[in-house]
Design an enzyme around this catalytic site. Structure first.
Site, short mmCIF file in Angstrom:
data_model
loop_
_atom_site.label_atom_id
_atom_site.label_comp_id
_atom_site.label_asym_id
_atom_site.label_seq_id
_atom_site.Cartn_x
_atom_site.Cartn_y
_atom_site.Cartn_z
CG ASP A 20 -2.07 -0.93 1.10
OD1 ASP A 20 -2.37 -1.31 -0.04
OD2 ASP A 20 -2.68 -1.27 2.14
CE1 TYR A 42 4.15 -6.30 4.11
CE2 TYR A 42 3.48 -8.59 4.34
CZ TYR A 42 3.56 -7.42 3.59
OH TYR A 42 3.04 -7.39 2.33
#
Lengths: 251, 251
Positions: free
Chosen positions: B47, B95
């Site tokens: 994103d 992540y």
């Protein structure tokens, strides 16, 4: 007179310039929108990139102007007020240069004592047609925080880009490229090679000392504290992020 | 397939968008200038704001492309190469979310164990019309560096904004606004209130794990190391600068 702070990275310096964002330009805009038409007389016209925690401007207005101005500008905080009718340039300036890296304490002491006192700073300044006397008396000392050296410069007057060029001289000494003797010579002679300036983004005008004091505006101070804290957090996170990125890349 | 890194703050996300700077857009531009016309198939369409140390793209080109691409783009580094002809999305994603603040270690352990395992993450994701199955199995653990918590998330697949919304859930628990029981309930039910996402700028795609390895390009790696080090220094200095500014403002 008003006491103001601003973040240099956001501005093309203090002085108004057509088409560019400057501290003076933003303040004049905000004043104009509030119906005031006035000139601004600053204590220090800081260069492009230089930050200030304490600059002072002389304008002809009332006390509420602090919070009104702070509320209507970005990256600038107008947080102190006094009615003294003097030239704001007549004061003692305190600058701090934030120099990254780990250095020997004794070498840092040598650097600071070399530049302290009365010297001809021709080699450590940019030519300014209006300036004939290039001798200045300053006090230089340092402290260390978290692998960054804070080099403090205190004096009544500085030449153009003088601090940033002194920092380059110090860096050259600290990395062994220039000897103590060479620096001493450069601080005596009027003519000779010029030293280039270190980045402006690491320089802060920390304080201006007068023989009177300012009334502080609590609204503006609180806004400044909150916004500084947010930025502190951003840089804390990014520092750790890049530290982690580098550790993953180390074979 | 190519292994790439980029800094999220510079881009409006991975996927190409007309008129906006994106990772895919910059890479396609650079490829076009070099005479290549190809599609890019990424492992993860991160994103807006999200950084990556290790994303992977599938394109049809030769080995020298790494250094050629790295040399012709900014804030992106193409540093690994392999010839495996598989869908890059089939991998285990790692992540890291960088969460500023000082928290109790036990509370952090509770958070991580709550979100670890197989749950329905409906309450912790943005609605995506294409996604029907909202159950995901992930592993969550943490470490602390310099007053910043690194929350690691490892899994084969994540829902849209899932990690940033899990982080908001964790923050709510850590500050006492939400109980352990409430979080457990939210991780079970399909319907209910959604949790908003935490800032994208603090999220890093750290690694993608495949059952084959990438050849690393030393030129690109070295360029990346140098540029990361410069940024590390900038944030180190700015962190100390804002720390000093705040200390001067503390009465």
């Amino acid at each position: 007179m008003l006491k103001i702070a601003y973040l240099g990275e956001k501005f093309h310096g203090f002085a108004k310039q057509p088409g560019l964002r400057t501290v003076e330009g933003d303040l004049l805009n905000a004043l104009q929108k509030m119906g005031y038409h006035t000139k601004i007389y600053p204590a220090s016209r800081t260069d492009k990139g230089v930050s200030a925690l304490s600059n002072v401007i002389q304008i002809d207005l009332h006390k509420d102007i602090c919070r009104m101005l702070t509320a209507s500008v970005h990256d600038i905080w107008v947080y102190g007020y006094c009615t003294a009718d003097v030239n704001p340039r007549h004061c003692t300036k305190h600058y701090i240069y934030f120099l990254p890296g780990v250095y020997d304490h004794k070498d840092l002491d040598v650097c600071c004592s070399l530049f302290s006192g009365k010297h001809d700073f021709s080699a450590f300044s940019k030519i300014d047609k209006g300036t004939k006397n290039t001798v200045r008396e300053i006090d230089v000392f340092h402290e260390v925080k978290d692998n960054v050296v804070l080099v403090h410069f205190v004096g009544k007057s500085f030449l153009w880009e003088m601090i940033r060029r002194c920092i380059t001289g110090m860096k050259k000494y600290l990395c062994g490229a220039t000897s103590r003797r060479e620096l001493e010579n450069m601080l005596q002679q009027k003519k000779g090679q010029k030293v280039p300036p270190a980045p402006a983004e690491n320089l802060l005008l920390a304080d201006l000392q007068y023989d009177f004091s300012f009334l502080l505006d609590q609204f503006s101070l609180e806004k400044m504290r909150k916004e500084f804290h947010l930025r502190f957090e951003v840089h804390s996170v990014k520092k750790v992020m890049f530290d982690s990125l580098l550790s993953y890349l180390t074979p």
